[in-house]
Design a protein around this motif. Structure first.
Motif, PDB file in Angstrom:
ATOM      1  N   ALA A 142       2.664  -3.292 -43.431  1.00 51.37           N
ATOM      2  CA  ALA A 142       2.936  -4.537 -42.702  1.00 51.37           C
ATOM      3  C   ALA A 142       2.001  -4.686 -41.506  1.00 51.37           C
ATOM      4  N   GLY A 143       1.758  -3.578 -40.804  1.00 50.73           N
ATOM      5  CA  GLY A 143       0.884  -3.635 -39.636  1.00 50.73           C
ATOM      6  C   GLY A 143      -0.536  -4.035 -39.989  1.00 50.73           C
ATOM      7  N   TYR A 144      -1.058  -3.465 -41.073  1.00 51.74           N
ATOM      8  CA  TYR A 144      -2.422  -3.812 -41.480  1.00 51.74           C
ATOM      9  C   TYR A 144      -2.497  -5.235 -42.039  1.00 51.74           C
ATOM     10  N   ALA A 145      -1.427  -5.681 -42.691  1.00 50.38           N
ATOM     11  CA  ALA A 145      -1.399  -7.070 -43.165  1.00 50.38           C
ATOM     12  C   ALA A 145      -1.455  -8.036 -41.981  1.00 50.38           C
ATOM     13  N   LEU A 146      -0.710  -7.720 -40.928  1.00 54.09           N
ATOM     14  CA  LEU A 146      -0.746  -8.552 -39.726  1.00 54.09           C
ATOM     15  C   LEU A 146      -2.112  -8.474 -39.042  1.00 54.09           C
ATOM     16  N   PHE A 180      -4.187   2.119 -49.170  1.00 51.42           N
ATOM     17  CA  PHE A 180      -4.001   3.464 -48.620  1.00 51.42           C
ATOM     18  C   PHE A 180      -2.534   3.702 -48.267  1.00 51.42           C
ATOM     19  N   CYS A 181      -1.898   2.721 -47.653  1.00 47.99           N
ATOM     20  CA  CYS A 181      -0.476   2.852 -47.309  1.00 47.99           C
ATOM     21  C   CYS A 181       0.392   2.913 -48.561  1.00 47.99           C
ATOM     22  N   LEU A 182       0.007   2.171 -49.591  1.00 47.47           N
ATOM     23  CA  LEU A 182       0.740   2.258 -50.855  1.00 47.47           C
ATOM     24  C   LEU A 182       0.631   3.658 -51.452  1.00 47.47           C
ATOM     25  N   ALA A 183      -0.553   4.258 -51.343  1.00 46.35           N
ATOM     26  CA  ALA A 183      -0.735   5.620 -51.848  1.00 46.35           C
ATOM     27  C   ALA A 183       0.103   6.610 -51.049  1.00 46.35           C
ATOM     28  N   LEU A 184       0.158   6.428 -49.739  1.00 46.80           N
ATOM     29  CA  LEU A 184       1.003   7.296 -48.912  1.00 46.80           C
ATOM     30  C   LEU A 184       2.462   7.204 -49.357  1.00 46.80           C
ATOM     31  N   TYR A 185       2.890   6.004 -49.667  1.00 47.67           N
ATOM     32  CA  TYR A 185       4.278   5.793 -50.101  1.00 47.67           C
ATOM     33  C   TYR A 185       4.532   6.458 -51.459  1.00 47.67           C
ATOM     34  N   ARG A 186       3.599   6.275 -52.384  1.00 47.15           N
ATOM     35  CA  ARG A 186       3.782   6.822 -53.726  1.00 47.15           C
ATOM     36  C   ARG A 186       3.722   8.342 -53.727  1.00 47.15           C
ATOM     37  N   GLN A 187       2.836   8.913 -52.921  1.00 46.38           N
ATOM     38  CA  GLN A 187       2.714  10.369 -52.865  1.00 46.38           C
ATOM     39  C   GLN A 187       3.784  11.015 -51.987  1.00 46.38           C
ATOM     40  N   ARG A 188       4.479  10.194 -51.199  1.00 50.06           N
ATOM     41  CA  ARG A 188       5.510  10.690 -50.279  1.00 50.06           C
ATOM     42  C   ARG A 188       4.944  11.688 -49.278  1.00 50.06           C
ATOM     43  N   TRP A 189       3.727  11.412 -48.840  1.00 55.01           N
ATOM     44  CA  TRP A 189       3.113  12.272 -47.838  1.00 55.01           C
ATOM     45  C   TRP A 189       3.637  11.967 -46.442  1.00 55.01           C
ATOM     46  N   VAL A 190       4.216  10.795 -46.289  1.00 56.56           N
ATOM     47  CA  VAL A 190       4.853  10.410 -45.027  1.00 56.56           C
ATOM     48  C   VAL A 190       6.182   9.756 -45.378  1.00 56.56           C
ATOM     49  N   PRO A 191       7.094   9.635 -44.435  1.00 60.59           N
ATOM     50  CA  PRO A 191       8.347   8.921 -44.725  1.00 60.59           C
ATOM     51  C   PRO A 191       8.070   7.500 -45.220  1.00 60.59           C
ATOM     52  N   GLY A 192       8.916   7.037 -46.128  1.00 63.04           N
ATOM     53  CA  GLY A 192       8.702   5.722 -46.711  1.00 63.04           C
ATOM     54  C   GLY A 192       8.646   4.609 -45.685  1.00 63.04           C
ATOM     55  N   THR A 213     -11.898   3.174 -52.042  1.00 67.41           N
ATOM     56  CA  THR A 213     -11.724   1.948 -51.255  1.00 67.41           C
ATOM     57  C   THR A 213     -11.530   2.265 -49.781  1.00 67.41           C
ATOM     58  N   TYR A 214     -10.696   3.247 -49.497  1.00 67.16           N
ATOM     59  CA  TYR A 214     -10.431   3.597 -48.099  1.00 67.16           C
ATOM     60  C   TYR A 214     -11.661   4.222 -47.446  1.00 67.16           C
ATOM     61  N   LEU A 215     -12.372   5.050 -48.196  1.00 62.18           N
ATOM     62  CA  LEU A 215     -13.593   5.659 -47.658  1.00 62.18           C
ATOM     63  C   LEU A 215     -14.610   4.593 -47.273  1.00 62.18           C
ATOM     64  N   VAL A 216     -14.835   3.634 -48.161  1.00 57.81           N
ATOM     65  CA  VAL A 216     -15.825   2.588 -47.890  1.00 57.81           C
ATOM     66  C   VAL A 216     -15.338   1.668 -46.767  1.00 57.81           C
ATOM     67  N   ALA A 217     -14.032   1.400 -46.724  1.00 57.21           N
ATOM     68  CA  ALA A 217     -13.494   0.562 -45.652  1.00 57.21           C
ATOM     69  C   ALA A 217     -13.709   1.212 -44.289  1.00 57.21           C
ATOM     70  N   LEU A 274     -10.904  -6.619 -40.177  1.00 60.35           N
ATOM     71  CA  LEU A 274     -10.496  -7.228 -41.442  1.00 60.35           C
ATOM     72  C   LEU A 274     -10.774  -6.290 -42.614  1.00 60.35           C
ATOM     73  N   LEU A 275     -11.983  -5.722 -42.659  1.00 61.66           N
ATOM     74  CA  LEU A 275     -12.317  -4.816 -43.755  1.00 61.66           C
ATOM     75  C   LEU A 275     -11.472  -3.546 -43.693  1.00 61.66           C
ATOM     76  N   LEU A 276     -11.225  -3.048 -42.477  1.00 61.03           N
ATOM     77  CA  LEU A 276     -10.338  -1.894 -42.328  1.00 61.03           C
ATOM     78  C   LEU A 276      -8.955  -2.205 -42.883  1.00 61.03           C
ATOM     79  N   SER A 277      -8.427  -3.365 -42.539  1.00 58.14           N
ATOM     80  CA  SER A 277      -7.081  -3.738 -42.983  1.00 58.14           C
ATOM     81  C   SER A 277      -7.005  -3.836 -44.497  1.00 58.14           C
ATOM     82  N   LEU A 278      -7.992  -4.488 -45.095  1.00 54.98           N
ATOM     83  CA  LEU A 278      -7.975  -4.659 -46.548  1.00 54.98           C
ATOM     84  C   LEU A 278      -8.070  -3.315 -47.266  1.00 54.98           C
ATOM     85  N   GLY A 279      -8.837  -2.389 -46.702  1.00 56.76           N
ATOM     86  CA  GLY A 279      -8.925  -1.067 -47.311  1.00 56.76           C
ATOM     87  C   GLY A 279      -7.715  -0.195 -47.044  1.00 56.76           C
TER      88      GLY A 279
END
Length: 423
Positions: free
Chosen positions: A130-134, A110-122, A65-69, A101-106
């Protein structure tokens, strides 16, 4: 390439792309400005590729999804440069807002994956979400005529700067509690789960595409476009917002086409790996051709936005709408080939019923007949695909039922195994 290394490259691309686009957009209309925007598009695509390499094992669906976005963003930003030179600010702005818009949706998953993998601070992953939703909200508002997009884009823009700096210094650095980067993933080991996930992804994608395409093409474009240029322009002028939203919906369909193509490749890979890959590339190239066709609708919308109703405007708008229809028709040849290949793969598959394979192949033949017929003769008016599309609907339903039934069976098996374990 390790996670840390790919993360550092990704961070560098984030920062360089930010600078390139900022400088390039500030020199709009100049060669150097256009070159910088194209360079930004290349780096945006590179971000998608690097993130895909990092995410494809733990989160394959999010990786795709992120690649295509990112690919869609790169395409639309580049198209915006061409549209700006040929059709003015209105068309370029529509392309830009659609890209955001397409970038944000993709980027949300991606941000959820970052959170789950803990690759960045939560907190940073939450900030990004939140930023991409806005940003998505602002893009939709801009497309509907409300000038609030710039303010809503600020949190997402700041996130990308902070995110890029963090990645540049530490890469994708999982915490001790996260999955080790070399550990096997369930999606890679469990073939049944992989097939079920691919079926669910393809079926859900086809369902969303059917809804979006139906509303956008049949509900808006075909309803507003007639055989008379002046009448078409008058209708479009009276329904500009609906027309722009229909364009964005069609872009989303092209976006989903790519995701569905590779989900089907994953599902039918066991039937014949090479043919499954070929079918995916046919649909991917078709999606690109479709996106190119849609840029002509963007051009038409830009002309409507920037000019008053005149005979010259009518002819220019109608020419763009006609170009959209002609290019899309040519692209459907590739789509027909894709469906023929999927039909053959379904016939070879041990899970897909033969009748469904036949219906899908017939649907592909219908698209080929219509597209080639229109190409050979301008008098061709038969719409075979209007009947044979039933094969696509049947495939959609079957994939969703397959994913659900396999999921239920998998749960039952797990329960039975646990019941057999000694107390």
């Amino acid at each position: 390439m390790s996670l840390r290394t790919s993360g550092r490259y990704t961070g560098a691309m984030f920062l360089l792309a930010f600078v390139a686009y900022g400088a390039g957009s500030g020199m709009a209309g100049q060669f150097l400005g256009s070159a910088l925007v194209v360079l930004n598009s290349a780096m945006v695509a590179a971000i998608g590729v690097l993130a895909f390499r990092a995410l494809r094992r733990p989160h394959p669906a999010i990786a795709w999804t992120y690649l295509v976005a990112r690919g869609a963003e790169a395409f639309l930003l580049t198209a915006g440069i061409v549209l700006l030179d040929a059709f003015g600010d209105g068309a370029a702005d529509i392309a830009y807002q659609a890209a955001m818009l397409l970038l944000s949706l993709g980027s949300l998953p991606f941000c959820l994956a970052l959170y789950r993998q803990r690759w960045v601070p939560g907190w940073l992953a939450i900030w990004g979400f939140a930023g991409y939703a806005l940003l998505a909200t602002g893009s939709v508002a801009e497309l509907m005529g409300a000038s609030i997009g710039l303010a809503l884009a600020i949190p997402g823009g700041l996130f990308e700067i902070v995110f890029g700096l963090l990645l540049l210094t530490r890469g994708f650095a999982p915490s001790g509690a996260a999955r080790p980067e070399n550990a096997p993933d369930e999606a890679a080991v469990d073939g049944d789960a992989q097939a079920r996930g691919a079926a669910l992804g393809a079926g859900a994608g086809l369902l969303v595409m059917a809804v979006l395409a139906g509303l956008a093409n049949f509900g808006v474009v075909e309803r507003l476009v007639s055989t008379d240029a002046a009448e078409t322009t008058t209708r479009l002028l009276s329904n500009q917002t609906a027309f722009v939203l229909a364009i964005v919906a069609l872009l989303a369909v092209a976006f989903l086409d790519v995701l569905v193509a590779w989900a089907l490749r994953a599902f039918f890979g066991d039937a014949h790996r090479a043919v499954a890959r070929l079918s995916a590339w046919c649909r991917t190239v078709y999606a690109v051709v479709f996106a190119v066709a849609i840029t002509h609708l963007i051009a038409a919308a830009g002309l409507l936005h920037d000019a008053a109703a005149t005979d010259r405007l009518s002819s220019r708008v109608y020419a763009q709408v006609t170009a959209f229809e002609e290019i899309w028709s040519l692209g459907l040849i590739l789509f027909g080939v894709h469906l023929l290949l999927i039909g053959w793969l379904a016939w070879r598959s041990r899970t897909v019923p033969t009748w469904l394979a036949a219906l899908v192949a017939i649907a592909g033949a219908g698209y080929l007949a219509d597209s080639i017929g229109a190409l050979v003769s301008a008098a061709y008016t038969v719409q075979v695909a209007a009947v044979t599309f039933v094969g696509e609907v049947a495939l959609l339903v079957w994939l969703l039922v397959f994913a659900r039934s396999r999921g239920d069976r998998r749960t039952t098996v797990k329960v039975d195994v646990r019941q057999k374990q000694p107390a």
